[in-house]
Scaffold this motif. Structure first.
Motif, short mmCIF file in Angstrom:
data_model
loop_
_atom_site.label_atom_id
_atom_site.label_comp_id
_atom_site.label_asym_id
_atom_site.label_seq_id
_atom_site.Cartn_x
_atom_site.Cartn_y
_atom_site.Cartn_z
N THR A 197 -2.89 -8.62 -1.37
CA THR A 197 -3.27 -7.39 -0.67
C THR A 197 -3.57 -6.39 -1.95
OG1 THR A 197 -1.88 -7.95 0.85
CG2 THR A 197 -2.57 -5.72 0.89
N ASP A 198 -2.61 -6.14 -3.05
CA ASP A 198 -2.93 -5.23 -3.84
C ASP A 198 -4.01 -5.29 -4.89
OD1 ASP A 198 -0.97 -7.33 -4.12
OD2 ASP A 198 -0.73 -6.49 -6.25
N THR A 244 0.90 -10.37 0.09
CA THR A 244 1.24 -10.37 -1.55
C THR A 244 2.70 -10.69 -1.83
OG1 THR A 244 1.00 -8.80 -3.30
CG2 THR A 244 1.82 -7.74 -1.36
N PHE A 245 2.88 -10.33 -3.22
CA PHE A 245 4.45 -10.69 -3.60
C PHE A 245 5.53 -10.43 -2.82
CE2 PHE A 245 1.50 -10.03 -6.89
CZ PHE A 245 0.92 -11.29 -7.43
N ASN A 246 5.58 -9.36 -2.46
CA ASN A 246 6.82 -8.70 -1.74
C ASN A 246 6.61 -7.52 -1.00
OD1 ASN A 246 7.23 -6.26 -3.60
ND2 ASN A 246 7.90 -8.08 -4.97
N THR A 247 7.37 -6.86 -0.34
CA THR A 247 7.15 -5.88 0.45
C THR A 247 6.95 -4.24 -0.09
OG1 THR A 247 9.53 -5.52 1.01
CG2 THR A 247 7.96 -6.70 2.71
N THR A 248 7.71 -4.40 -1.37
CA THR A 248 7.43 -3.26 -2.28
C THR A 248 6.06 -3.16 -2.93
OG1 THR A 248 9.85 -3.49 -2.84
CG2 THR A 248 8.60 -1.96 -4.24
N ARG A 263 3.60 -4.59 -1.40
CA ARG A 263 2.62 -4.15 -0.16
C ARG A 263 2.59 -2.71 0.04
NH1 ARG A 263 4.06 -7.36 5.12
NH2 ARG A 263 5.99 -5.91 5.27
N ASP A 264 3.80 -1.80 0.11
CA ASP A 264 3.92 -0.66 0.61
C ASP A 264 3.01 0.20 -0.39
OD1 ASP A 264 5.54 -1.31 2.65
OD2 ASP A 264 7.36 -0.77 1.65
#
Lengths: 207, 207, 207, 207, 207, 207, 207, 207
Positions: G115-116, G142-146, G148-149
């Motif tokens: 995503t990033d 992506t790798f993790n929700t942080t 993604r946020d």
């Protein structure tokens, strides 16, 4: 103290699929819907792959609990199918217990909805009846993880072994060489990341 | 090893509702407030539905612990009601233990606030006194899930069985045919999604 | 099977505070820092309130583990204090074991940092030595909840009872009437919401 | 930059309850079932208490989406009720838009199921049409929190204000003195812990 | 686009502590109780340390909302104290707005309970009135994180800046050399792990 | 009941590293990737530090499971290395069992991927064979925490002790004085915050 | 301020599927594997159902990123397929930008892994180029929700609209009557609980 | 509205590493320790790989904040290094601002500890000074995720772009062909699962 490893033996296992009904499934919230559907179908594929005697049962299909999910019905056309007229614990239904006995197996793999009732009650009853009982935790669902934790505790206290579909598959298969293609196919179909590994490898081999 | 299924029997169960007081309830944080209120009242409805002897007890109602929640008082107007003058463990109160004995039951369903004290202490004492003890985990609350986990571990170690209100209802009822309407009513009132299933079905039947 | 309730008895308990050192505390991440500090001091207040023999011990204070937190040192000026020269398991230190024996108690309340080592090792050793062992889970901290869960499992397997400071206080006190003011003071100081209940009540009484 | 506080005004608000249907509700998983039911009914009570013009609408009631939940139907017997024949975005239904216009209000309180479609689409359309739009986030539900977060972001980007039922109630009421009993009643019925505070206070006053 | 850093200036800030009352505090569940108490008192210590004009206000102290927590009352004996007779939004109370004006400051630090009402409403009103508004998010609490997220979104949309007590302290202090002891003392008292760092360092220095 | 502390003894331990293969590792999701890699290498460093006999084994390296991670291969150049031709349970491979026997140790430290299969199966088999079995939980990974919880329950039921790499290190080392530098080095390399403590201390000492 | 609802229009949308490659997919951890696979295929089914021009692109298929997942290749046999020789941002590849231009659409639906990077970079570039950009958040991982946020924040700041596959489907379809069977089929195939609703309804209709 | 993509340009970027000190790092709890260490070193490797001018700064190294972590010092031996005598906001230190100016770059990549102070303050000041500011969110840490969320909101409001180290690397590199080995090396060293992909591929190629 001495410990004896109760190990799944594909020649001595019967599978009990309990109350995977359309209405009850909508109550399951300790797994995401996609994950849970995949888990249940993975267990079904395992039962089919190892040709394990499988018993389907439902509770009140005509009421809000709804019909057995059609994928399971389709997967096991010749399975014993007990539509219980009212018994909440499948083990209270004589026909069901007889169907279990008729398999001649002493190990029972149980999955169902909801875990704390439809799975736990027959699991405890089967333990009392002397069976080795294995609950497939990720093909069994319930209202939330707090309820699940309590149900797991009660079953574990009773000597029930808690497993997941992947470890069930591995313990039954024992050796990849028994059927690499078939076993790998189950993994590929139900573990997207295992499928990815296969695709990456195949692509590399082609290059 | 041999296992005997200690199964709830509606003819042999008493219900102990311990310290569901307005002040203490504000300390409960292992459940959301709406969920917890629903769980406690579901258990109360179950006790009423199966006409189970029910004992209410409180600790220091005049102090910050506050009064018993009025819904419980209203639900069980004829229940034994022991306002303990100071004992933290209800089982240290002779009147309470006598009330339990007077029920003549050997299975105890316990719920209360807070789980680690008001539930765990009498649960352990009742185990020592030879009762079969079932804690209704989701009608019992405490400060946080870490505290709850430790309390569950201690009780489970002592042979207490951890259940939830829904499985209590199912194990007591055993067969839908015993009273479809009544049992379904409890589910509909306390499981919003079960109620939705009923409404969808009824709507379809009408069309 | 018969069960005997091992119940904390204020006349038969010693408290072991193990390695609550400034450096080690910075490793604790299964509790928030404010919550953990409050829990440790609550246990300290309980030990003081019930006048329980308390033993402090540290590991390598001169190194990165850092000094014992000053609040504990100040709270127990006359306590046995064993600065271990190198033993990781406090029970491997003869002076420590002797200090435990000198209390003449058979119940041990253990808290420390980190749970999986500084608490678990002496807890298991004390169990082997025949003590009744109670670990105060929320005054004991470690790297993360996964590590904690494994340590709890290992200790529980060994017959250690897992408690929290609030249930320790309640089981020791047994009856509010033994000292309402004192006991209420501990709650008010360490449970902000209990303090709120008292304040609301007092305000209403004044009006 | 200059900012103008768009503040809910009970004389200028209409409430849109969109697709709270039995089938769709079973898809909601960003709230627990008890909590969500409570939130929706709290909003309904607010609409009734402030006598706000309320519009109910549904999508495909005859199909799997199911009927409007009966509690809402019962609460607003005289409300405009638009059973949309197929439009997914309620704002595409002329009758619905006309009903909104007929209220003569310029502020819209919107809640519905699911948030990302049934709420977001008309909210964005209403923004384009010049309305001040307030989404009641906790009376609106969807598949999971990831979906919710994206929907909130899209609506917020469009100038929609995100509120919860409690803040809606407070912003509409403005002053407790307008009706202490009535307003307190809504809180007591939908905030179990506020009800506990009242009970504790009443009990203290009686003593 | 050009951006101007609205930076806290200790000479131009007033602090508004809104509805930190015993009853309302029991509703706060987006922070643990120990953590939240610590955060509120940290903000109070900051206001005192920088000698910021502070305004206390409460809503319905005589009712279930309960009294202002005594620690805040004690900390600001000379502060303006407005017990609002009924206004939910403190900014609707003329006395309160006048007290804010009387400070002569153009930056407002706001904290309170609950975030979505008692904080958000006056924050939005103050923005409209032309103030620079900073909400101290971790000294403000509400029912759950979902409610909090919506309230943060609404305030952020209005140009409110979201901060935490630690960043407030840092932005006000600007340079450690302004008062190392005093500033370090606030950190040590409210950040247990910062206190640990100090203790470890002191111990090393002594050796 | 009597309890005997099964304590890791560096003279009586063998380490089994099972299926830490590149493909299988990509399936691990109960730990973050950085954390898991660190944990596995910490265990490897411990095995090397205490010179423990270590056995490496893999399953189907040529297929999608992928090769053993090169760091492990490099760390134990002289270790027994059994590339199993197909057996899922390493204990079904005679060469592997013989390698275990050849170590002459009675305590087994097991870690691997995935926990529920590659770790659990040989752990249960080793228990049956009379070994004391310790699973290093944080150097073993699987699909998600639900699967892990079930696997832990099954192993714990069988008398397996669940540990983490840090407690393994501590229980083996027993006394810092055995080698302060070496032991501290493992901690510093695998616990970033312990390294921070050392750096802060060293910096203070220099000043 | 005036707001214009940028609404998906099936006649003006192109779909960009970016880097859904077997290797990269194994890095995705902000969604469960079953859920993510379902989301991606749901978006693919939507693109097919509405006959939207679809562009596939990959990065370094020959390297560790791996091949495009075969399901996507099979689904869009005639789609533009750009295997980028090295550009990380697909928009840096002229052939890709030309393919987008060739669709003649002004709305872009983008999904990809990760995503990033693979989603965010072309999304920002497309915004600069004047397109209306809609990111399908749950078909992008992506790798993790942080991570993604942060990526969501950056894209939202740039005017990208964040949607999920279900709201994309609804906004494109607009009215059930356009094709009830087809649209319902997509829901049934990708929302297990919607499928359950259909099955329950069908079963009731049959009875 | 028109949007201009502010895109990282390796010829126009300076990196600011702020207060990654041993003491302050122990306060970071919004990332696991292994993950955070990896993230910070990944950013450092990126700065080195692209030869970006890098500025190191610390606050009060002699006090409890502790020394700069030695890995960073070693990585950038020639970097500007400003040990601030007391300024909390690095931008208040003239030497620091001059060092930034001396780089002649207009894009700033900022990372530091803690996010809400040491990162946010200079980020906002740099925005006011006209720089394009990119915060590397996962190489910046703070007390908990609630604090982080507020800090992100404040920075995002100010036009700061939130990125993660991986997207920074990708946006700087732009095309794999610029240096496949070097760029791949950074990924392999800091993304364990990317390393696994490489190993699996290499193993397949060898076979």
């Amino acid at each position: 103290m001495a410990y004896s490893y109760q190990r799944l033996d594909k020649n001595d296992v019967a599978v009990l699929m309990i109350d995977h009904q359309a209405g009850l499934l909508s109550l399951v919230r300790d797994f995401g819907p996609d994950e849970f559907k995949n888990n249940v179908m993975a267990l079904a594929d395992i039962a089919e792959f190892f040709d394990l005697p499988t018993i389907l049962t439902t509770s009140f299909e005509d009421g809000p609990n709804g019909p057995l999910v059609p994928e399971l019905k389709a997967k096991f056309p010749g399975a014993a199918y007990i539509a219980r007229p009212g018994q909440i614990n499948a083990w209270d239904n004589e026909e069901f217990v007889q169907a279990v006995k008729d398999t001649g197996k002493k190990q029972l793999l149980i999955a169902g909805v909801v875990t704390d009732v439809c799975v736990a009650f027959p699991a405890l009853a089967a333990r009392e009846a002397g069976y080795e009982v294995f609950v497939v935790t990720d093909a069994s669902g319930t209202f939330n993880t707090t309820v699940r934790d309590a149900a797991w505790s009660r079953m574990s206290q009773a000597g029930v072994q808690l497993m997941n579909w992947f470890s069930v598959a591995g313990e039954l298969h024992r050796d990849w060489r028994n059927d690499i293609e078939g076993f790998g196919g189950i993994l590929a179909n139900h573990l997207p990341h295992y499928s990815n590994l296969i695709q990456s490898r195949d692509a590399t081999l082609k290059n």
